[in-house]
Every structure is written in structure tokens, then in C-alpha cells.
Design a protein around this motif. Structure first.
Motif, PDB file in Angstrom:
ATOM      1  N   SER A 167      -9.998  -2.547  -4.867  1.00 17.37           N
ATOM      2  CA  SER A 167      -9.716  -3.902  -4.410  1.00 17.37           C
ATOM      3  C   SER A 167      -8.249  -4.035  -4.028  1.00 17.37           C
ATOM      4  CB  SER A 167     -10.059  -4.922  -5.501  1.00 17.37           C
ATOM      5  OG  SER A 167      -9.157  -4.805  -6.587  1.00 17.37           O
ATOM      6  N   GLU A 168      -7.968  -4.966  -3.126  1.00 14.90           N
ATOM      7  CA  GLU A 168      -6.591  -5.187  -2.708  1.00 14.90           C
ATOM      8  C   GLU A 168      -5.727  -5.663  -3.869  1.00 14.90           C
ATOM      9  OE1 GLU A 168      -4.032  -7.987   0.363  1.00 14.90           O
ATOM     10  OE2 GLU A 168      -6.149  -7.569   0.793  1.00 14.90           O
ATOM     11  N   SER A 169      -6.279  -6.483  -4.744  1.00 18.34           N
ATOM     12  CA  SER A 169      -5.494  -6.982  -5.872  1.00 18.34           C
ATOM     13  C   SER A 169      -5.099  -5.844  -6.813  1.00 18.34           C
ATOM     14  CB  SER A 169      -6.285  -8.049  -6.638  1.00 18.34           C
ATOM     15  OG  SER A 169      -7.496  -7.511  -7.138  1.00 18.34           O
ATOM     16  N   ASP A 170      -6.039  -4.899  -7.071  1.00 20.66           N
ATOM     17  CA  ASP A 170      -5.715  -3.752  -7.917  1.00 20.66           C
ATOM     18  C   ASP A 170      -4.625  -2.902  -7.280  1.00 20.66           C
ATOM     19  OD1 ASP A 170      -7.462  -4.420  -9.899  1.00 20.66           O
ATOM     20  OD2 ASP A 170      -8.990  -2.932  -9.378  1.00 20.66           O
ATOM     21  N   LEU A 171      -4.724  -2.693  -5.975  1.00 17.49           N
ATOM     22  CA  LEU A 171      -3.744  -1.857  -5.289  1.00 17.49           C
ATOM     23  C   LEU A 171      -2.358  -2.482  -5.320  1.00 17.49           C
ATOM     24  CD1 LEU A 171      -5.766  -0.596  -2.202  1.00 17.49           C
ATOM     25  CD2 LEU A 171      -5.287   0.586  -4.338  1.00 17.49           C
ATOM     26  N   ARG A 172      -2.295  -3.788  -5.076  1.00 15.55           N
ATOM     27  CA  ARG A 172      -0.986  -4.450  -5.088  1.00 15.55           C
ATOM     28  C   ARG A 172      -0.380  -4.432  -6.496  1.00 15.55           C
ATOM     29  NH1 ARG A 172       0.465  -6.541  -0.449  1.00 15.55           N
ATOM     30  NH2 ARG A 172      -1.104  -6.942   1.166  1.00 15.55           N
ATOM     31  N   GLU A 173      -1.214  -4.583  -7.505  1.00 14.53           N
ATOM     32  CA  GLU A 173      -0.708  -4.524  -8.882  1.00 14.53           C
ATOM     33  C   GLU A 173      -0.230  -3.117  -9.216  1.00 14.53           C
ATOM     34  OE1 GLU A 173      -2.176  -5.549 -13.459  1.00 14.53           O
ATOM     35  OE2 GLU A 173      -3.478  -6.001 -11.744  1.00 14.53           O
ATOM     36  N   ALA A 174      -0.970  -2.105  -8.758  1.00 18.32           N
ATOM     37  CA  ALA A 174      -0.575  -0.721  -9.002  1.00 18.32           C
ATOM     38  C   ALA A 174       0.736  -0.394  -8.296  1.00 18.32           C
ATOM     39  CB  ALA A 174      -1.675   0.225  -8.545  1.00 18.32           C
ATOM     40  N   VAL A 175       0.875  -0.830  -7.046  1.00 18.57           N
ATOM     41  CA  VAL A 175       2.110  -0.595  -6.298  1.00 18.57           C
ATOM     42  C   VAL A 175       3.297  -1.237  -7.013  1.00 18.57           C
ATOM     43  CG1 VAL A 175       3.340  -1.172  -4.170  1.00 18.57           C
ATOM     44  CG2 VAL A 175       1.012  -0.279  -4.055  1.00 18.57           C
ATOM     45  N   ALA A 176       3.085  -2.427  -7.569  1.00 17.28           N
ATOM     46  CA  ALA A 176       4.169  -3.100  -8.289  1.00 17.28           C
ATOM     47  C   ALA A 176       4.581  -2.301  -9.525  1.00 17.28           C
ATOM     48  CB  ALA A 176       3.721  -4.505  -8.686  1.00 17.28           C
ATOM     49  N   LEU A 177       3.605  -1.718 -10.226  1.00 21.91           N
ATOM     50  CA  LEU A 177       3.909  -0.932 -11.424  1.00 21.91           C
ATOM     51  C   LEU A 177       4.606   0.381 -11.072  1.00 21.91           C
ATOM     52  CD1 LEU A 177       0.627  -1.411 -13.504  1.00 21.91           C
ATOM     53  CD2 LEU A 177       2.904  -2.287 -14.066  1.00 21.91           C
ATOM     54  N   LEU A 178       4.303   0.933  -9.900  1.00 21.41           N
ATOM     55  CA  LEU A 178       4.868   2.212  -9.482  1.00 21.41           C
ATOM     56  C   LEU A 178       6.137   2.040  -8.666  1.00 21.41           C
ATOM     57  CD1 LEU A 178       1.497   3.877  -8.376  1.00 21.41           C
ATOM     58  CD2 LEU A 178       2.713   4.218 -10.540  1.00 21.41           C
ATOM     59  N   ASP A 179       6.703   0.852  -8.689  1.00 19.95           N
ATOM     60  CA  ASP A 179       7.829   0.496  -7.829  1.00 19.95           C
ATOM     61  C   ASP A 179       9.105   1.261  -8.166  1.00 19.95           C
ATOM     62  OD1 ASP A 179       8.633  -1.077  -5.611  1.00 19.95           O
ATOM     63  OD2 ASP A 179       9.840  -2.317  -6.950  1.00 19.95           O
ATOM     64  N   GLY A 180       9.098   2.033  -9.251  1.00 22.31           N
ATOM     65  CA  GLY A 180      10.263   2.853  -9.562  1.00 22.31           C
ATOM     66  C   GLY A 180      10.493   3.928  -8.524  1.00 22.31           C
ATOM     67  N   CYS A 181       9.465   4.259  -7.767  1.00 22.31           N
ATOM     68  CA  CYS A 181       9.596   5.205  -6.650  1.00 22.31           C
ATOM     69  C   CYS A 181       9.640   4.418  -5.355  1.00 22.31           C
ATOM     70  CB  CYS A 181       8.421   6.185  -6.642  1.00 22.31           C
ATOM     71  SG  CYS A 181       8.470   7.360  -5.253  1.00 22.31           S
ATOM     72  N   GLU A 182      10.577   4.756  -4.476  1.00 19.83           N
ATOM     73  CA  GLU A 182      10.740   4.024  -3.223  1.00 19.83           C
ATOM     74  C   GLU A 182       9.754   4.456  -2.145  1.00 19.83           C
ATOM     75  OE1 GLU A 182      14.805   4.544  -2.133  1.00 19.83           O
ATOM     76  OE2 GLU A 182      15.502   2.912  -3.420  1.00 19.83           O
ATOM     77  N   ASP A 183       9.116   5.609  -2.330  1.00 23.40           N
ATOM     78  CA  ASP A 183       8.226   6.146  -1.299  1.00 23.40           C
ATOM     79  C   ASP A 183       6.796   6.207  -1.845  1.00 23.40           C
ATOM     80  OD1 ASP A 183       6.937   7.569   0.723  1.00 23.40           O
ATOM     81  OD2 ASP A 183       8.696   8.797   1.137  1.00 23.40           O
ATOM     82  N   ILE A 184       6.021   5.154  -1.620  1.00 21.98           N
ATOM     83  CA  ILE A 184       4.633   5.083  -2.078  1.00 21.98           C
ATOM     84  C   ILE A 184       3.717   5.074  -0.861  1.00 21.98           C
ATOM     85  CG2 ILE A 184       2.926   3.747  -3.381  1.00 21.98           C
ATOM     86  CD1 ILE A 184       5.205   2.524  -4.977  1.00 21.98           C
ATOM     87  N   GLN A 185       2.759   5.989  -0.865  1.00 20.84           N
ATOM     88  CA  GLN A 185       1.819   6.087   0.243  1.00 20.84           C
ATOM     89  C   GLN A 185       0.389   6.010  -0.299  1.00 20.84           C
ATOM     90  OE1 GLN A 185       3.141   9.470   2.926  1.00 20.84           O
ATOM     91  NE2 GLN A 185       4.584   9.678   1.239  1.00 20.84           N
ATOM     92  N   LEU A 186      -0.506   5.503   0.515  1.00 20.73           N
ATOM     93  CA  LEU A 186      -1.905   5.384   0.120  1.00 20.73           C
ATOM     94  C   LEU A 186      -2.704   6.535   0.700  1.00 20.73           C
ATOM     95  CD1 LEU A 186      -2.538   1.560   0.697  1.00 20.73           C
ATOM     96  CD2 LEU A 186      -1.555   2.709  -1.296  1.00 20.73           C
ATOM     97  N   LEU A 187      -3.609   7.070  -0.100  1.00 24.71           N
ATOM     98  CA  LEU A 187      -4.498   8.133   0.347  1.00 24.71           C
ATOM     99  C   LEU A 187      -5.937   7.645   0.218  1.00 24.71           C
ATOM    100  CD1 LEU A 187      -5.168  11.007   1.214  1.00 24.71           C
ATOM    101  CD2 LEU A 187      -4.940  11.718  -1.170  1.00 24.71           C
ATOM    102  N   LEU A 188      -6.623   7.564   1.337  1.00 19.98           N
ATOM    103  CA  LEU A 188      -7.983   7.046   1.367  1.00 19.98           C
ATOM    104  C   LEU A 188      -8.965   8.116   0.917  1.00 19.98           C
ATOM    105  CD1 LEU A 188      -9.572   4.491   2.146  1.00 19.98           C
ATOM    106  CD2 LEU A 188      -9.791   5.429   4.455  1.00 19.98           C
TER     107      LEU A 188
END
Length: 296
Positions: free
Chosen positions: A255-276
Motif C-alpha cells: 500500500s502507498e501508506s506503508d511505503l511512505r511510512e517505510a521511506v520515512a523510517l529509512l530516511d537516514g539514507c539519502e538514496d532510497i529507490q523502489l524495486l517492483l
């Protein structure tokens, strides 16, 4: 990396994931070029990192094939071509000489928002694909301390690992690395289970261990398979130590909400990419892995 402009070439799984969930890269992070243009700096190899044991551990290729994963030395498949596209983009970032922290860029965290999204499947396949490169050596680290699964899927025997080296300064972490019969691939087990894994990852001991893993081989790419970001805290800590994060999203249920929450938690890294992951292809569409094959 999350370029949404039209392209003549088929977009990769990373690009399609970014387009589907509309999660743009952080504004303060420059986007890497499609291919690295700069010449990589001259590196002085460390002879000790080149020495392999007489009897490397044998990876269970039959088990990999049964699970639908890449098989070292096997035929080029659609999956193999997809991971070739993924690794190209990650290597382009890791090899950019203008990057401020080049060593950190060689450490890549593979994570997911929730369990069951396929992060371990993607981490192993990515490591196997990278190990096919001529000038890259890959260390696959099982950092899912609560549910380590890397060794089992590869058919390797367990032993001491990452957490043991962090806890005991007398332990040389390179002595715990498992050399495999895939010449460019080594594996580091998670180690003895601890209820303080998050705290250990934040410690000075962890810094020394990660520095040692990087210093052992300047051509080494380190892949960490971590627990899901929304299920366990070590993922967020590891994200603050690595230079790239690959967030695996399952096409049929993330879900988009899960992804946005996960990205916020992983924000210590500046380079976050999604893999489908778990995408469905049209039967009449062009597919990777078919070029050069005789028609059936």
C-alpha cells in the motif's frame, strides 16, 4: 533514478515502482546519470582480500532453481535481465567519483515495508547478478537477525557472523565470511541472536566492523538483507549506515501508506529507490530473455 519522463528503452523495475507509487527522490539528492560517465579512481587492491579458501562452500543451485531464483551459470532469463537493469543503476551510483561518501555507496540495504514482500528473494538475486560482473566482488550479509534466511536458501551451513564480530572486538570479521563456489560471491551470516541487535548496530563496534568490511576490498559491494522496516527497528539503523537503500514493494499488495511510512523510517539514507516485485507481464508483450532463442 526515479525519472518519470518517456524513454525509448523499457523502464526498469526501479523506475516502474517509482512511477506506480509516485514516490519521488529527495529534492536535495542529485539524480545519477543513466550510465556512469566518470572514470573510477585508481584503487590499490589488498592481496588478502583476493585469497580464497581451498574448499569454498557449495551453493545449492537446485534449490535456487526450485525457488525460481537466478542460478549461477544458468541460462539468461527474463528475471536475469531485470536484475541486470537493477544492478546497472546501483553500480552507477556506487561508482560516481563525485559522491561525497564513496565507501558508503558501496553498501546497499535491501528492505521492504512488510514481511512477505520478497526482500530476501531480491537481495539474493541482486547479489548473484552483481557477482557475474568481472570487476566486482559481492558480500551478501544476512542482517535479518530475527529471521535469518540467507544461508538456508543458498544451502550453506551456519556459523558465527555479523553480531558476533560487533560484540567481540577480538573477532576479525573477515574470518567469519563464507567463501562460495561462485568466485565473486561471499556471504556473512547474521551471527548469534541478540535482544539488543538495534543497539549493537548503533555502537562504535558496528562502525569498526563495517569499516573493516569496506577496507578489506575496495572493489567489494556489500548487500544487506534487513528485516522489514515496519516490523523491526534494525532496518532504520542500517539505513543510516549505508549509501543506498532498495525498498522492495510487492506489486499486488504493497500500500502507498506503508511505503511512505517505510521511506520515512529509512530516511537516514539519502538514496532510497523502489524495486517492483511480483509483477505480471502480458503474454503478447515483449519479454526479456527471449532474444536469440529459437521460436517454439
Amino acid at each position: 533514478m526515479n525519472d518519470l519522463s518517456p524513454r525509448a528503452l523499457r523502464p526498469s523495475l526501479l523506475e516502474r515502482a517509482a512511477d506506480r507509487w509516485q514516490l519521488s527522490p529527495r529534492a536535495d539528492v542529485p539524480r545519477p546519470a543513466a550510465e556512469p560517465e566518470a572514470v573510477a579512481p585508481v584503487k590499490t587492491p589488498m592481496p588478502s582480500a583476493r585469497i580464497r579458501p581451498v574448499d569454498p562452500a557449495t551453493i545449492d543451485r537446485a534449490a535456487l532453481a526450485e525457488r525460481g531464483m537466478l542460478v549461477p551459470g544458468g541460462a539468461v532469463t527474463a528475471l536475469a535481465e531485470e536484475f541486470r537493469l537493477v544492478k546497472r543503476q546501483l553500480l552507477a551510483t556506487a561508482q560516481r567519483v563525485e559522491r561525497r561518501d564513496a565507501d558508503a555507496a558501496r553498501m546497499i540495504l535491501v528492505c521492504s515495508a512488510q514481511p512477505g514482500d520478497g526482500k530476501t528473494f531480491c537481495a539474493i538475486n541482486l547479489a548473484l547478478s552483481l557477482a557475474a560482473e568481472r570487476d566486482v566482488r559481492v558480500l551478501l550479509v544476512d542482517a535479518d537477525f530475527a529471521k535469518p534466511d540467507i544461508l538456508d536458501r543458498l544451502g550453506l551451513r551456519g556459523g558465527r557472523g555479523l553480531l558476533d564480530a560487533i560484540v567481540d572486538p577480538a573477532v576479525t570479521v573477515e574470518d567469519l565470511v563464507i567463501h562460495t563456489d561462485v568466485p565473486q560471491l561471499t556471504v556473512l551470516p547474521s551471527g548469534s541472536r541478540s535482544h539488543a541487535d538495534t543497539e549493537l548496530l548503533r555502537s562504535d563496534g558496528a562502525t569498526q566492523v563495517f569499516d573493516a568490511l569496506l577496507a578489506a576490498d575496495p572493489d567489494r559491494i556489500i548487500i544487506f538483507d534487513s528485516p522489514p522496516a515496519l516490523a523491526a527497528s534494525p532496518a532504520a539503523v542500517l539505513a543510516s549506515r549505508v549509501g543506498q537503500v532498495v525498498l522492495v514493494v510487492r506489486a499486488d499488495r504493497s500500500s502507498e501508506s506503508d511505503l511512505r511510512e517505510a521511506v520515512a523510517l529509512l530516511d537516514g539514507c539519502e538514496d532510497i529507490q523502489l524495486l517492483l516485485n511480483a509483477t505480471t507481464y502480458r503474454a503478447d508483450g515483449a519479454r526479456f530473455g527471449q532474444y536469440g532463442q529459437e521460436p517454439v
